[in-house]
Design a protein around this motif. Structure first.
Motif, short mmCIF file in Angstrom:
data_model
loop_
_atom_site.label_atom_id
_atom_site.label_comp_id
_atom_site.label_asym_id
_atom_site.label_seq_id
_atom_site.Cartn_x
_atom_site.Cartn_y
_atom_site.Cartn_z
N VAL A 201 0.83 -1.21 0.00
CA VAL A 201 0.00 0.00 0.00
C VAL A 201 0.86 1.26 0.00
CG1 VAL A 201 -1.70 1.32 1.31
CG2 VAL A 201 -1.96 -1.16 1.07
N ALA A 202 1.86 1.33 0.86
CA ALA A 202 2.70 2.52 0.94
C ALA A 202 3.45 2.74 -0.37
CB ALA A 202 3.68 2.41 2.10
N THR A 203 3.92 1.65 -0.98
CA THR A 203 4.60 1.76 -2.27
C THR A 203 3.65 2.28 -3.34
OG1 THR A 203 6.12 -0.04 -1.70
CG2 THR A 203 5.85 0.47 -4.04
N GLY A 204 2.44 1.74 -3.40
CA GLY A 204 1.47 2.20 -4.38
C GLY A 204 1.12 3.66 -4.21
N ARG A 205 0.96 4.10 -2.97
CA ARG A 205 0.66 5.51 -2.71
C ARG A 205 1.80 6.40 -3.21
NH1 ARG A 205 -3.25 8.12 -2.28
NH2 ARG A 205 -2.74 9.40 -0.46
N ALA A 206 3.03 5.98 -2.96
CA ALA A 206 4.18 6.78 -3.38
C ALA A 206 4.34 6.81 -4.90
CB ALA A 206 5.45 6.23 -2.73
N LEU A 207 3.91 5.73 -5.56
CA LEU A 207 4.04 5.66 -7.02
C LEU A 207 2.95 6.43 -7.75
CD1 LEU A 207 4.92 1.88 -7.46
CD2 LEU A 207 6.45 3.83 -7.90
N ALA A 208 1.91 6.86 -7.05
CA ALA A 208 0.74 7.45 -7.71
C ALA A 208 1.09 8.66 -8.56
CB ALA A 208 -0.31 7.82 -6.66
N ARG A 209 2.12 9.39 -8.20
CA ARG A 209 2.50 10.58 -8.97
C ARG A 209 3.74 10.34 -9.82
NH1 ARG A 209 -0.16 15.27 -7.08
NH2 ARG A 209 -1.52 14.79 -5.31
N ILE A 210 4.18 9.07 -9.91
CA ILE A 210 5.40 8.76 -10.65
C ILE A 210 5.15 7.75 -11.76
CG2 ILE A 210 7.65 7.61 -10.42
CD1 ILE A 210 7.94 8.94 -7.71
N ALA A 211 4.45 6.67 -11.47
CA ALA A 211 4.24 5.60 -12.45
C ALA A 211 3.22 6.02 -13.50
CB ALA A 211 3.77 4.33 -11.74
N HIS A 212 3.40 5.51 -14.71
CA HIS A 212 2.43 5.72 -15.79
C HIS A 212 1.31 4.68 -15.75
CE1 HIS A 212 5.66 7.93 -18.38
NE2 HIS A 212 5.00 8.76 -17.58
N ALA A 213 1.60 3.48 -15.26
CA ALA A 213 0.62 2.39 -15.19
C ALA A 213 1.07 1.41 -14.13
CB ALA A 213 0.50 1.68 -16.55
N CYS A 214 0.11 0.66 -13.58
CA CYS A 214 0.43 -0.27 -12.50
C CYS A 214 -0.60 -1.38 -12.45
CB CYS A 214 0.47 0.48 -11.16
SG CYS A 214 1.10 -0.48 -9.75
N ILE A 215 -0.18 -2.56 -11.97
CA ILE A 215 -1.07 -3.71 -11.77
C ILE A 215 -0.51 -4.53 -10.63
CG2 ILE A 215 0.17 -5.19 -13.42
CD1 ILE A 215 -2.58 -6.30 -14.29
N ASP A 216 -1.39 -5.19 -9.89
CA ASP A 216 -0.86 -6.10 -8.87
C ASP A 216 -0.67 -7.49 -9.49
OD1 ASP A 216 -3.54 -7.19 -8.68
OD2 ASP A 216 -3.10 -7.76 -6.61
N VAL A 217 0.40 -8.16 -9.07
CA VAL A 217 0.77 -9.46 -9.64
C VAL A 217 0.09 -10.54 -8.83
CG1 VAL A 217 2.66 -10.99 -10.28
CG2 VAL A 217 2.97 -8.51 -10.41
N SER A 218 -1.02 -11.03 -9.34
CA SER A 218 -1.79 -12.06 -8.64
C SER A 218 -1.93 -13.33 -9.47
CB SER A 218 -3.18 -11.53 -8.28
OG SER A 218 -3.87 -11.04 -9.42
N ASP A 219 -2.09 -13.21 -10.78
CA ASP A 219 -2.30 -14.37 -11.64
C ASP A 219 -1.00 -14.92 -12.22
OD1 ASP A 219 -5.04 -14.20 -11.25
OD2 ASP A 219 -5.33 -12.89 -12.97
N GLY A 220 0.10 -14.21 -12.03
CA GLY A 220 1.39 -14.58 -12.62
C GLY A 220 1.94 -13.37 -13.35
N LEU A 221 3.25 -13.13 -13.24
CA LEU A 221 3.83 -11.91 -13.79
C LEU A 221 3.55 -11.74 -15.27
CD1 LEU A 221 5.73 -9.43 -13.39
CD2 LEU A 221 7.56 -10.91 -14.24
N LEU A 222 3.82 -12.76 -16.08
CA LEU A 222 3.64 -12.59 -17.52
C LEU A 222 2.18 -12.36 -17.88
CD1 LEU A 222 6.13 -15.19 -19.05
CD2 LEU A 222 6.46 -12.75 -18.66
#
Length: 328
Positions: A201-222
């Motif tokens: 959660v803390a990482t996601g909050r910090a990335l909100a103004r930096i990352a262009h796109a994001c997803i959580d890895v639940s089904d497998g990275l690829l």
């Protein structure tokens, strides 16, 4: 607890038990106008924030081993939802819980709530309602959180030549599940990653103004990189040997088995995100501030293919790219 004691516990006894545990947690929020006990919760949403909502269901034998301890199941049921909020750059606030059980077992529910409220307290989440019913063991949680206007992360938004990053390490949970399915002893460090994922959660909050796109890895990275790329209308090139692994995983599995577990195993609940190369120093600072390692694993490319290569530059593909609820 005896069969007679189990059968004498009513649905409303369980609801009262859950309500008492929620009150005892001491995590009262001023934005909860009306919580557990009425037909619905009444909640106050800040006028200057976006409401972000996610739901996940965990079914016995599909999403967790049948021998999973109830406290671990309680933890995981909320954790996987918080991971979705993390991927959106949202701050958790409230949740609801729907619980289906074979019998109204108060002892089992108490143990389940130990884990559930343990992670809820850690992230400031208030349980505001839900449902209990009789049936196959199944847990469904809905979480609500807040994101800043214009800064809710999405799967769409990745740009060609962005770096691809991942948080933490990959493959431990899948390794534990493979050990369990094989009928052997499960390494405790790996099993903990399966049973008690740590939502970033803390990482996601910090990335909100930096990352262009994001997803959580639940089904497998690829598989999940594929979802991000499809939403962004781009492709990706992954350095399969750059994927971060725990020392336990490296010590217990061959390189090829480790690659498969990391690339396609799933249940990691880490964040994979795309960001401009100019943001590398800022991302390193986030890793330092949060204590969560962030590893660059590839880059965004034109097209629609998700390609992976080993350290020798040869194309590499696992037997399957990730988990699908209906095809396995």
């Amino acid at each position: 607890m005896s069969d007679a004691q189990v059968s004498s516990t009513s649905e409303f006894d369980l609801i009262g038990r859950i309500r008492a545990r929620a009150a005892a947690m001491g995590n009262a929020r001023g934005d909860v106008v009306l919580g557990i006990g009425d037909d619905a919760a009444v909640l106050r949403v800040p006028a200057d924030r976006l409401l972000v909502v996610a739901t996940d269901t965990l079914n016995d034998g599909v999403h967790f081993p049948v021998d999973t301890a109830p406290a671990d199941l309680g933890w995981k049921a909320l954790a996987v939802n918080l991971s979705d909020l993390a991927a959106m750059g949202a701050q958790p606030a409230w949740c609801t819980l729907s619980l289906s059980m074979h019998e109204a077992d108060a002892d089992w529910v108490d143990a389940f709530l130990d884990g559930f409220f343990g992670i809820a307290a850690a992230h400031g989440v208030a349980l505001v309602g839900g449902d209990t019913t009789r049936g196959p063991l199944s847990v469904s949680v809905t979480v609500h959180g807040f994101a800043d206007f214009g800064h809710a992360l999405r799967r769409s938004g990745a740009l060609v030549d962005d770096d691809l990053w991942v948080s933490g390490t990959l493959g431990d949970a899948a390794a534990a599940l493979s050990q369990w399915r094989a009928g052997g002893a499960t390494e405790p460090a790996l099993r903990r990653r399966l049973d008690r994922p740590d939502p970033r959660v803390a990482t996601g909050r910090a990335l909100a103004r930096i990352a262009h796109a994001c997803i959580d890895v639940s089904d497998g990275l690829l598989a999940d990189v594929g979802h991000l790329c499809a939403a962004s209308a781009v492709g990706a090139r992954i350095d399969i040997d750059a994927l971060p692994a725990s020392e336990t995983l490296r010590a217990m599995f061959t390189d090829e088995t480790r690659r498969v577990l990391q690339a396609a195993g799933g249940d990691d609940y880490e964040l994979c995100f795309a960001a401009a190369p100019s943001r590398r120093e800022a991302i390193a600072a986030i890793a330092g501030d949060t204590g969560v390692p962030l590893t660059r694993i590839g880059r965004v490319i034109a097209g629609s293919d998700v390609l992976s290569f080993d350290r020798d530059g040869d194309t590499w593909q696992p037997p399957r790219r990730g988990f699908d609820h209906f095809t396995g």
